[in-house]
Design a protein around this motif. Structure first.
Motif, short mmCIF file in Angstrom:
data_model
loop_
_atom_site.label_atom_id
_atom_site.label_comp_id
_atom_site.label_asym_id
_atom_site.label_seq_id
_atom_site.Cartn_x
_atom_site.Cartn_y
_atom_site.Cartn_z
N VAL A 52 0.85 -1.25 0.11
CA VAL A 52 0.14 0.03 0.05
C VAL A 52 0.88 1.20 0.19
N HIS A 53 0.57 2.07 -0.90
CA HIS A 53 1.41 3.53 -1.02
C HIS A 53 0.49 4.60 -1.15
N ARG A 54 0.70 5.53 -0.35
CA ARG A 54 -0.04 6.61 -0.36
C ARG A 54 0.21 7.66 -1.22
N LEU A 55 -0.44 7.98 -2.12
CA LEU A 55 0.05 9.12 -3.33
C LEU A 55 0.43 10.42 -2.83
N GLY A 56 1.61 10.65 -3.13
CA GLY A 56 2.06 11.87 -2.97
C GLY A 56 2.97 11.85 -1.73
N GLN A 57 3.21 10.57 -1.20
CA GLN A 57 4.04 10.45 -0.10
C GLN A 57 5.04 9.34 -0.32
N GLY A 58 6.19 9.26 0.26
CA GLY A 58 7.12 8.36 0.16
C GLY A 58 6.93 6.79 0.64
N ASP A 59 5.92 6.63 1.47
CA ASP A 59 5.86 5.47 2.26
C ASP A 59 5.23 4.43 1.54
N LEU A 60 5.92 3.17 1.76
CA LEU A 60 5.32 2.18 1.20
C LEU A 60 4.96 1.22 2.35
N TYR A 61 3.82 0.65 2.55
CA TYR A 61 3.57 -0.12 3.57
C TYR A 61 3.23 -1.87 3.38
N HIS A 62 3.52 -2.64 3.85
CA HIS A 62 3.31 -4.22 3.37
C HIS A 62 2.19 -4.29 4.78
N VAL A 63 1.05 -4.59 4.25
CA VAL A 63 -0.20 -4.79 5.31
C VAL A 63 -0.83 -6.35 5.20
N ARG A 64 -0.78 -6.91 6.24
CA ARG A 64 -1.58 -8.23 6.35
C ARG A 64 -3.08 -8.05 7.05
N VAL A 65 -4.12 -8.69 6.11
CA VAL A 65 -5.55 -8.35 6.66
C VAL A 65 -5.93 -9.69 6.93
N GLY A 66 -6.46 -10.09 8.04
CA GLY A 66 -7.02 -11.48 8.19
C GLY A 66 -7.46 -11.64 9.68
N HIS A 86 -4.97 1.75 7.73
CA HIS A 86 -4.56 0.92 6.25
C HIS A 86 -5.33 -0.56 6.52
N ILE A 87 -5.26 -1.22 7.80
CA ILE A 87 -5.90 -2.42 7.94
C ILE A 87 -7.34 -2.31 8.06
N ALA A 88 -7.71 -1.30 8.46
CA ALA A 88 -9.25 -1.16 8.61
C ALA A 88 -9.91 -0.82 7.39
N ALA A 89 -9.17 -0.16 6.31
CA ALA A 89 -9.58 0.20 5.03
C ALA A 89 -9.81 -1.24 4.15
N LEU A 90 -8.46 -1.73 4.16
CA LEU A 90 -8.56 -3.03 3.23
C LEU A 90 -9.76 -4.00 3.79
N ALA A 91 -9.84 -4.09 5.31
CA ALA A 91 -10.61 -5.17 5.83
C ALA A 91 -11.93 -4.72 5.46
N ALA A 92 -12.49 -3.37 5.55
CA ALA A 92 -13.83 -3.01 5.17
C ALA A 92 -14.00 -3.31 3.47
N LEU A 93 -13.19 -3.12 2.91
CA LEU A 93 -13.07 -3.30 1.28
C LEU A 93 -13.55 -4.79 1.15
N ILE A 94 -12.74 -5.74 1.72
CA ILE A 94 -12.84 -7.05 1.66
C ILE A 94 -14.34 -7.37 1.98
N LYS A 95 -14.61 -7.10 3.25
CA LYS A 95 -16.01 -7.40 4.07
C LYS A 95 -17.12 -6.85 3.07
N LYS A 96 -16.95 -5.66 2.34
CA LYS A 96 -18.00 -5.49 1.51
C LYS A 96 -17.89 -5.97 0.14
N GLY A 97 -16.95 -6.90 -0.13
CA GLY A 97 -17.03 -7.71 -1.50
C GLY A 97 -16.13 -6.93 -2.55
N GLU A 98 -15.62 -5.82 -2.13
CA GLU A 98 -14.96 -5.08 -3.36
C GLU A 98 -13.62 -5.45 -3.65
N LEU A 99 -13.17 -6.46 -2.82
CA LEU A 99 -11.67 -6.83 -3.08
C LEU A 99 -11.78 -8.43 -2.97
#
Length: 103
Positions: A52-66, A86-99
């Motif tokens: 996961v990379h925030r646009l306009g920022q230099g940070d790249l994060y490796h995120v695990r969701v489960g 980051h975890i909350a956002a990805l978990a929400a997208l997975i829960k909504k079936g969008e990922l």
């Protein structure tokens, strides 16, 4: 002493993953949008892995969701509080079936 109100957060897919697997989501926090690119990556230790990379920022994060024991992020929020946006956002997208799971 007053209570601290948690910020209002919503997440939505801006661009679904393309042929290379890269997508974009928007995380809105109290009306301010933050855009992130994401790529699902291989994760052999439990959960689903994402770069996961925030646009306009230099940070790249490796995120695990489960499951709780299979959840982690490299950001300072997670390292300090054991939870993060980051975890909350990805978990929400997975829960909504969008990922859906990678094929």
């Amino acid at each position: 002493m007053g209570t601290v109100k948690a910020p209002a957060r919503t997440v939505r897919i801006v661009r679904p993953p393309n042929a290379d697997g890269v997508g974009v989501f928007c995380l809105e926090i109290d009306g301010a949008c933050q855009f992130y690119t994401f790529l699902e990556i291989r994760c052999d230790i439990g959960g689903r892995g994402f770069a996961v990379h925030r646009l306009g920022q230099g940070d790249l994060y490796h995120v695990r969701v489960g499951r709780p024991e299979d959840t982690a992020c490299e950001c300072m929020g997670f390292l300090r509080w054991d939870r993060c946006k980051h975890i909350a956002a990805l978990a929400a997208l997975i829960k909504k079936g969008e990922l859906p799971p990678r094929s």
